[in-house]
Design an enzyme around this catalytic site. Sequence first.
Site, short mmCIF file in Angstrom:
data_model
loop_
_atom_site.label_atom_id
_atom_site.label_comp_id
_atom_site.label_asym_id
_atom_site.label_seq_id
_atom_site.Cartn_x
_atom_site.Cartn_y
_atom_site.Cartn_z
N ASP A 58 28.11 46.70 6.51
CA ASP A 58 29.08 47.64 5.94
C ASP A 58 30.37 47.74 6.76
OD1 ASP A 58 27.64 48.85 7.97
OD2 ASP A 58 27.13 50.64 6.82
N ASP A 464 25.00 55.46 17.13
CA ASP A 464 23.67 55.30 16.52
C ASP A 464 22.57 54.77 17.45
OD1 ASP A 464 24.73 56.23 14.18
OD2 ASP A 464 25.07 54.23 13.35
#
Length: 740
Positions: A58, A464
């Site tokens: 993405d 993350d």
Amino acid sequence: MSATVLFFVTASLLVNFVCSATTQTYTWKNVKTGGGGGFVPGIVFNPSTKGIAYARTDIGGVYRLNTDETWTPLLDSVNNSNWHNWGIDALATDPIDTERVYVAVGMYTNEWDPNPGSILRSNDKGNTWEETVLPFKVGGNMPGRGIGERLAVDPNDNSVLYFGARSGHGLWKSTDYGVTWSNVTSFIWTGTYFQNASSSYTSDPVGIAWITFDTTSGTAGNPTPRIFVGVVDTGESVFRSEDGGKTWAWVSGEPMYGFLPHKGVLSPAEKVLYISYSNGAGPYDGTNGTVHRYNISTGVWTNISPTSIDSTYYGYGGLAVDLQVPGTVMVGALNCWWPDEIIWRSLDSGATWSPIWAWNSYPDIDYYYDYEISNAPWLQDNTSTAQFPVRVGWMVEALAIDPFDSNHWLYGTGITIYGGHDLLKWDSAHNVTLESLAVGIEEMDVLGLIAPVGGPPLLSVVGDDGGFYHSSLETAPSQSFHSPTYGSTNGIDYAGNNPANIVRSGASSTLPTVSFSTNFGLTWSADYAASSSTVPGAVALSADGDTVLLMPTSGSPLVSKYTSTFSTATGLPSGAIIASDKSNNTVFYGGSAGSFYLSTNGAVSFANTVSLGSSTAVNEIRAHPSIAGDVWASTDTGLWHSTNYGTNFTQIGGGCSAGWSFGFGKAGAPASYPVIFGFFAVDNITALFKTEDMGANWQEISDATHGFGAASANVVNGDMSNYGRVFVGTNGRGIWYGEP
Ligand SMILES: *[C@@H]1O[C@H](CO)[C@@H](O)[C@H](O)[C@H]1NC(C)=O
Ligand SMILES: *[C@@H]1O[C@H](CO)[C@@H](O)[C@H](O)[C@H]1NC(C)=O
Ligand SMILES: *[C@@H]1O[C@H](CO)[C@@H](O)[C@H](O)[C@H]1NC(C)=O
Ligand SMILES: *[C@@H]1O[C@H](CO)[C@@H](O)[C@H](O)[C@H]1NC(C)=O
Ligand SMILES: *[C@@H]1O[C@H](CO)[C@@H](O)[C@H](O)[C@H]1NC(C)=O
Ligand SMILES: *[C@@H]1O[C@H](CO)[C@@H](O)[C@H](O)[C@H]1NC(C)=O
Ligand SMILES: *[C@@H]1O[C@H](CO)[C@@H](O)[C@H](O)[C@H]1NC(C)=O
Ligand SMILES: *[C@@H]1O[C@H](CO)[C@@H](O)[C@H](O)[C@H]1NC(C)=O
Ligand SMILES: *[C@@H]1O[C@H](CO)[C@@H](O)[C@H](O)[C@H]1NC(C)=O
Ligand SMILES: *[C@@H]1O[C@H](CO)[C@@H](O)[C@H](O)[C@H]1NC(C)=O
């Protein structure tokens, strides 16, 4: 393409009007983490040539699978001018001319990305690309990005492609191999669903979901007559054409639960279309859904959901068929957050299913897999005491079975690619080996890099995945930072006079958001001067290591000395760039809105010392590794240098007119001042540069095949132990190191 140019300059040449940028050839490699580190929304095998497969990301471009199971990045040319081409919203591999591949690129459809999207086309499996700019935006990092594929090549006439747009722009068609595109105005269902009206990011309609040609209709050389199109809509959402896209109609009998069709996968030998539905667009949501089988011959819809609609707490995403074994189907939940993701497999067209794990009697689980992650051991936290470790994953939208090897399968998660080579054992022994198979994919969003002298080659902090102690640049780290573990880590710094002392800050729901190490980041202890509710952010550690300045991502700057409770650092605006002097323990620096700030009392208070010319933004501040008061700042007007604690600055010339992240590296003899590496605009070229003479002369060290995406999103640091070595942390293509 670039040539090494050596510069021999005399002091008299160190003046601003010398237009002196040149290039120097660098060798670039990823710092290996071996496990991806980000969402993989799509994996596509070519159906006609064995061994061709792609994975799209993405925010970090697209990769091609190699025979040795590693992945090769295909869009590393992307640089500051076209950064948004790293957002891949869809991919199509050509079933006829299998060297051809297409991607739909663009990052955001809202105001975060001003540029229209593009279709990139390649006729050498992605080694080189040509671009057609579309008359609308494409959103590779928007909601629903795992839906698809919304780009498809006609398997009977590969000059024909369809692309399904977001934002109400409808269905688009090319009849010249993706060179030109026109709106299919007869397709009137543009998709009205959006996630949430509360923001421009979530309020944009997700649009068309997928395009699936029925290869059982039509003949080679002529456009395929029967085409199915899924649309992200809670009403009628699956449509068909029987005349090669001239006219369209709803596929009657479609179940109307208000769910969104994520995948529409044809099983040609069975002449059926399998569809996974979820009540959310993903990638994070989904609490209800179905799997349906549409029998093309009879027009009959059959609910084949593995879990009853009355008791499900997830929708369905990833969907795959085994093209060699008609009736073999697999589907993944979207999302089963607890206790772990579920993937099911059916050998009878979805009549019955077997899961990858199942409750035995609570809390016992039968795990029908062995878990093999030696490629990226850090994927599991070895300090975790979680009752149910998450291993199968989450956000499973990409799921594929190799069309030439029934044992080989791959699926994408929110963090990596898993799969294996013994899938048929699912059917015989009901036990497979789940392997991490993302080597070569380096997708992390990097937020900080340091290489303190005497420590490991590199310490990183990332979004993350926390961050890493890189004991080697070539080997996957065994673990990410733990104790405390942060999901995203925002900042890291070392003490200039005592570089084994490190501080980092990141998000935790239970533990303090600041922590210390006294052994170069090998082990950590929570700093109870902070708590889990202290907003994490950038950090600066004083030269002796006793004082931490924290710039939370929201709110005022905070300071703590000797681990006393954090209190507000006065005089420095929220959101300012911060740094510590690396030699003088009481000195901290700040920069905001074009002004420089100085604290001489251990960050208790700051004073605005000077405006940096006409700058309106300060992008980075770095203090010399060993000279007190020697400090540099990059701004929207260039690079600035002070030798007196920021009392006054000289603007650096050499054609430098803007700067972002930069850092110091070991000087090359006979120079004694460190090399400065960073993203700068020099002679109006925005790229990664270095200067070995404090900015008099610049060498561009990024190149046509290493562009590093958006300059403003990257973090750069040099290496004071190895002359010439530079580290670049990207937003979506991991960490790089370069050497001349
Ligand atoms: C950035 O990429 C574009 C598009 O490929 C190219 O035209 C341009 O020269 C590149 N810029 C630099 C500084 O290399
Ligand atoms: C394309 O066609 C659809 C359906 O007619 C229409 O809703 C949409 O606005 C068109 N898009 C553009 C960009 O013209
Ligand atoms: C929409 O977003 C707002 C703001 O984040 C949130 O409060 C609300 O619950 C969301 N609504 C739905 C239906 O998710
Ligand atoms: C589709 O329907 C035909 C006709 O009833 C039947 O023979 C075939 O088995 C069906 N296919 C599947 C996969 O159920
Ligand atoms: C899922 O949605 C269907 C259709 O609205 C509804 O009947 C069913 O109760 C829902 N399932 C759950 C577990 O809420
Ligand atoms: C599957 O194999 C693994 C590895 O041998 C084993 O740990 C696991 O218990 C097996 N699963 C079942 C349900 O027997
Ligand atoms: C976890 O991994 C780290 C780094 O390899 C190692 O030092 C530590 O001993 C491991 N801990 C456990 C509990 O396995
Ligand atoms: C550190 O900086 C302060 C404030 O500028 C100055 O008073 C002090 O002399 C400096 N200390 C050293 C060791 O240079
Ligand atoms: C700072 O100001 C002093 C006094 O005006 C001047 O001598 C010096 O050159 C200036 N230094 C810089 C780095 O501009
Ligand atoms: C850089 O661009 C500006 C604005 O277009 C122009 O005035 C200037 O001459 C350019 N500088 C160089 C070195 O090309």
